[in-house]
Every structure is written in C-alpha cells, then in structure tokens.
Design an enzyme around this catalytic site. Structure first.
Site: not given
Ligand code: F6R
Length: 638
Positions: A2, A27, A76, A102-103, A510, A514, A517, A533, A633
């Site tokens: 948030c 956020r 969020w 936020n929290g 990764e 990607k 998501e 397996h 983010k």
């Molecule tokens: C995926 C992504 C997330 C972040 C994760 C950790 O594309 O961005 O998986 O990597 O939420 O975030 P940070 O790196 O900000 O601690």
C-alpha cells in the site's frame, strides 16, 4: 504494501495527493481513496474507488473537493476483498477520525472484539479500521495527539505506517511508523508525508526518513518528531536524490520494454560504481566513472570498499561462509550468485528465501557474511530476516537498487546496484544488475583472499561488459522473428515447462516466474535432471518445454540427454543454446542462439532475450504488462 501520501500547508492538496498516489501505485492498485478537511466547515470530505487500470485518474474525476490538509492511499488488499468498502481511508463510528495504513495489524481480531463490546460498529472487513476507532477513544481519554499516539502504539501488534487525521485537530496530520516505511519532507510552508520519496521528490528538496518506532505531528511549517515513549527527537532532513523524479516511458509502449533495453547501460554503470565505491570521497559522477575506468586501484581504495560494506579487510579474509537472503526474482539472482561465491571465491554459500529463513532454526556464525538482496530494499520478509540477523550483531550487507531504502539504513553496510528506478512490476534490470553486482563482489572477495589476481579481477569486469553487450545484441537478432512469428504462436499455449541445470536452473526459475506473473500462463520449472523423476508425465505436444543450455563440457551432454527425453515423448522444445552447440541445436523446434560468454555469465547473456520473448507473448495476450493483476512492486507485508 500500500502507498500513503499526506499533505498539510498553505497550498491546496488534492492534486498533490493524486500525483503522489499515481507514483505510489507500484505499491498496490486494488483501490484508492482520498480525504481532505473541507476548509469552510472543518469536516472530512472523502472519496474511494476500487479496481480498474486508471484508478487514480478515476478518483481525480470523482473527488470534487479540495483542502489545505489531506491524505490518500493506494491499496494492495491483505484483509478484506477488493471493493470500495475496504478501500482506505477508514473512519471511526462518527467519521471524525480518518486513517490510512500500510502494513498488517496482527491482533486486529482481538481489538475488534473489544471494540464491538464497547458498541463500536464497523464498516469494512479490514484490519485497519480498528485503528480509527481506538485512536478516537484514546484522543478523547488523553486529550492530546501525542497522548493518543503513545497509547495507540501500545495496543497495536504487527507492522504499520499510519497517517491519521482528526476533525478536532483540523490543522494536524499524525504519522506513525513501526516496521513499514514513512518519509517526511518540507518545502516553504508545506509539509509532506509518504511511503516513498518518489511521491513528492519533484516538490520538496529535502526529506527525513522517520526512524523506526517514531511518530510525527505535522502542521504547516512544522514537523515534531517523537519516539514511542513520547520523547522528542530531532528530525534529520537530507537532500533528495533527484533521480526519483518521475520517469516516463521514453517512447516505449511499456516500462517493462524500456527497462529490458536499459540493462546493458545499467550493468555497465553498476560495475563502474562497484569499482568506485571505495574511492576517496565516495561520490559517483559520470566524469569520475570515466577517470576511474583505466586507473589502478590501491590499498586505501580496497579498505574503503569493505568499510562501505560494513566489513573489515580481516573479516573478509577470515570468512568461512556467505549466506544470501532474498525473495522472488532477487532470490533467483541469489541462487545464481551461489555459484559465483562457491566457484570463484571458493567460499561455501547458502541461499535462503527470507520468508522461510525467519522461521527456521538459526545458528549464528560470526565468520559468515549475511547478504540481503532486494530491488526495493523494502520487502518485509527480507527486512525482517535482516533484523533477525542484526539482533545477533553479525555482519550484514544490503544489496539494493534504492540507496534510501530501509534495508540500506538498517544493514551494517551496503552495495547499491545502479539499475535506476524500475517501474514495471516485473523485475528485469534489477535482476541483471543484481547478478552483475554479485559477480563483481564474489571476485572482489576472492581477490582480497588472494584466490584470484588483479588481472583476473579486471578480466571479470571485462567479461561482465561483454555479457551485458550480448544481452542486448541478441535481442536485436531475434526481435522481428519474436514479434511477427514466435510471440503470436506461443501466446496460444496454456502451459509451459521450463528446464535448466546448474547455474541455469535458477535462471529457468526466473524465466518461468516472468512468464506466469505477466502473462498469467501457467508454467512450472524443474531442474532438467529431475524430469525423469516425475514431471516427464506432463510432456505432450500441447506443453512447450523451454530448455536453457549451459557452458559446461560435462553438463552440456546431460542437457542434450534431457532434450532427447522430451523429443522421445513428442514434446515441443524451445531451446536457448550457445553458438556451436550443434547437437542441441538440432533438437530444437524453436531455437535461440546466444554468443558464447564466460560460463558463469550464461544467465546474464540469456536474460534480455528471455524477457523480450515473454514480454511479447504477454503483449499478444493484451495483459496489463507493467501492472499484472494481484501484484505490487514493493511487497511490504509479510
Ligand atoms: C518478480 C518480482 C518479485 C520481487 C520480489 C522481491 O518480477 O519483481 O518477485 O523480486 O517481490 O522484491 P525485492 O527485490 O524488492 O525485495
């Protein structure tokens, strides 16, 4: 998570709050709300909106009021579904106290029960609403804002950044911070508060990060800061780094695409910065970078690097272990970096997900460096893991992209990546600069321990520049084919399998993350050796298998065997191979060929193309690429 933003001053606040919310939408973007005090009647006026892509724009159109004091929130969802009722701000029974949060309030159910017994009634299903009710009672019983705050913090368990407004105190904003970030700023008579600098970095020139466990009473021209016992603190204002001023898409259709293309430059800057960080005045400028490029590094420089990282030279020499902690994409970078520390620096390295590490038995070791990797420097799980390790007074280092982040402030030392602000929710350039920083650091530690020579160190840096170059050029090689042919074709599939081995297993993780998501296509990732397996049962012609090759003479043949296993079951293979790997190349249904790099930089060389491929599949599906559903983010809740 948030985002919170608040204003008090002589100016009018609505547009400032809306601009700030737009910048904080990374956020969370489930709902948004705004409240002001109507200057004529000293009453709250507010508006909330839920869902939709242009949420803040909608709020701007529906909120037909303004004031000299107000606050806003972008949500969020944690407790309570995404709807207008659960959008912030929340109020007490007679709508005279408003709160944005936020929290997570962990004891909110017990608090809610207590309040219900006292005949309070609730409007939302959130944990936040209890705060407005409790604050209202406490203000009435203590008769002051500071009395209200010191009593309120004793009641709340969990993590919170809060801003409160009271109709009875129409000239004051109250901000409280416990484990979630809040930053204050002043400019002329205006006072600002927000979850993140970016909300007001174009309006104010200096800012003060509220210390953990502090509250502030804000009015025009005045910032009063206190600890949780009510003892006054001096607010420390520092100049704002202007790079947080809003960034545009630079002509690209999405931030993600722009950020994919920024990687070569970001990696290059990161490496120059790493070299520079120990230079005499520690200041980074482009001309300094240029002058440094060819200069020799002396002993004094070397000491300063370790000081910056919060380590002594001696500690680095005696290190027996490195522990890397992170979440999500940053955890993938950490798992790739495990190979750097073990194969280059020859130091055993463990990698943990911060969210798991916190609840596992912990065996503190003072000959271990604990390195926390995070794009934002605000991820709650990683931050809590850092706090846990800090509580044992062990060496902690933050590697983040945001030098003003909480993680940087709380860790013993730090090494900032130079990715520049990453706006798209899906991490791209943060991932590649994390790999670059960790590759550099593993070599620098190896150098300090005489495991490698200065020549090897310089060569490692050159190898990074080469990998960064390939990361970008290889996109160009396949650009047209991906856009015209491959993305439309693969966007039709409903599920994918990703396979990799050794250093390219975390890279495959990764790639799989990607894809899922941003495109919402289901994908699973396995170490290629595990296929037989169990997962091999999933192979059919409707499930493309994306296989990443490797630059290792032994494992290359194992990868070929894994590719054969897929082909033997009529599977469909998308292969990322390196130049000259003919045996593997022959097995591909779709093929991407990457120029050769140093084996440990194989993931970096493939990164741009993988991201570009996934980006275009998602574009065909017309998903909101920069803001995928349900995500934010910065994940500031546990
Ligand atoms: C995926 C992504 C997330 C972040 C994760 C950790 O594309 O961005 O998986 O990597 O939420 O975030 P940070 O790196 O900000 O601690």
């Amino acid at each position: 998570m948030c985002g919170i933003v608040g204003y008090v001053g002589d100016g009018i606040c609505k547009q400032f709050i809306l601009d700030g919310l737009a910048r904080l939408e990374y956020r969370g973007y489930d709902s948004a709300g705004i409240v002001c005090i109507d200057p004529k009647h000293n009453h709250f006026v507010f508006q909330k909106e839920a869902g939709g892509v242009s949420l803040v724009k909608k709020l701007g159109e529906t909120a037909r009021f303004d004031g000299h004091i107000g606050m806003g929130h972008t949500r969020w969802a944690t407790h309570g579904i995404v709807d207008q009722k659960n959008a912030h701000p929340h109020f007490n029974c007679d709508n005279t106290v408003a709160v944005v949060h936020n929290g997570v309030i962990e004891n909110y159910e017990a608090l809610r029960k207590e309040l219900l017994e006292k005949n309070h009634h609730f409007y939302s299903a959130t944990d936040t609403e209890v705060i407005a009710h409790i604050a209202s009672d406490l203000y009435d019983s203590t008769g002051s804002l500071d009395g209200m705050c010191t009593a309120l913090v004793k009641k709340l368990h969990g993590a919170y950044a809060l801003v409160l407004m009271l109709e009875k105190e129409p000239t004051n904003l109250v901000a409280l911070r416990h484990r979630s970030p809040l930053v204050l700023a002043q400019h002329d008579s205006s006072v600002y508060v927000a979850s993140d600098l970016s909300a007001f970095s174009d309006k104010a020139s200096s800012a003060c990060f509220m210390p953990d466990d502090s509250f502030a009473i804000l009015s025009k021209n005045s910032v009063k800061l206190f600890d949780f016992e009510g003892k006054p603190l001096i607010p420390m204002f520092e100049p704002i780094d202007k790079k947080y001023i809003e960034i545009d898409k630079g002509g690209f259709e999405h931030y993600m695409l722009k950020e994919i293309y920024e990687q070569k430059r970001a990696i290059t800057r990161t490496i120059y910065f790493c070299r520079l960080i120990g230079s005499k005045n520690g200041q980074y400028t482009d001309s300094l970078v240029d002058s440094f490029k060819h200069s020799e590094v002396n002993d004094e420089y070397s000491d300063q690097i370790w000081r910056h990282l919060g380590l002594s030279k001696d500690q680095v020499k005696r290190l027996k272990n490195v522990v890397l902690l992170a979440a999500g994409t940053s955890w993938h970078a950490a798992r790739i970096a495990q190979f750097f520390f073990e194969m280059v620096a020859k130091i055993p390295c463990q990698v943990s997900l911060a969210s798991e590490f916190r609840y596992m038995p912990f065996f503190p070791k003072d000959d271990t460096a604990y390195i926390f990797i995070s794009q934002s420097g605000e991820t709650a799980d990683t931050l809590e893991a850092l706090r846990l390790v800090n509580s044992f007074e062990l060496p902690t280092v933050a590697i983040t992209n945001v030098a003003s982040s909480t993680m940087v402030r709380e860790a013993g030392g730090f090494l900032p990546m130079q990715a520049g602000p990453e706006i798209s929710v899906a991490s791209t350039k943060a991932f590649s600069t994390q790999m670059a920083t960790l590759y550099w650091l593993a070599h620098r530690i190896a150098l300090e321990r005489n495991t490698i020579s200065w020549n090897d160190m310089h060569e490692a840096e050159e190898d990074l520049f080469v990998a960064a170059e390939i990361l970008e050029t290889v996109i160009e090689n396949y650009k047209i084919k991906i856009i015209n042919e491959l993305a439309p074709k693969y966007a039709q599939y409903e599920r994918f399998i990703f396979l990799g081995r050794h250093i390219n297993y975390p890279f495959a993780l990764e790639a799989s993350l990607k894809l899922k998501e941003i495109s919402y296509i289901f994908s699973q990732c396995y170490p290629a050796g595990e296929l037989k397996h169990g997962p091999i049962a999933l192979i059919d012609d409707k499930t493309p298998v994306v296989l990443f090759s490797i630059l290792d003479d032994v494992l290359y043949w194992k990868i070929i065997a894994n590719a054969q296993e897929v082909k033997a079951r009529k599977g469909h293979l998308i292969i990322f191979a390196f130049e000259g790997q003919h045996e593997l190349i022959d097995l591909a249904d779709t093929l991407f060929i990457i120029p050769r790099v140093k084996p440990l930089l194989a993931p970096m060389a493939m990164t741009g193309l993988m991201q570009f491929f996934v980006y275009h599949i998602t574009r065909v599906l017309d998903r909101p690429i920069d803001r995928p559903r349900n995500l934010a983010k910065s994940v500031t809740v546990e």
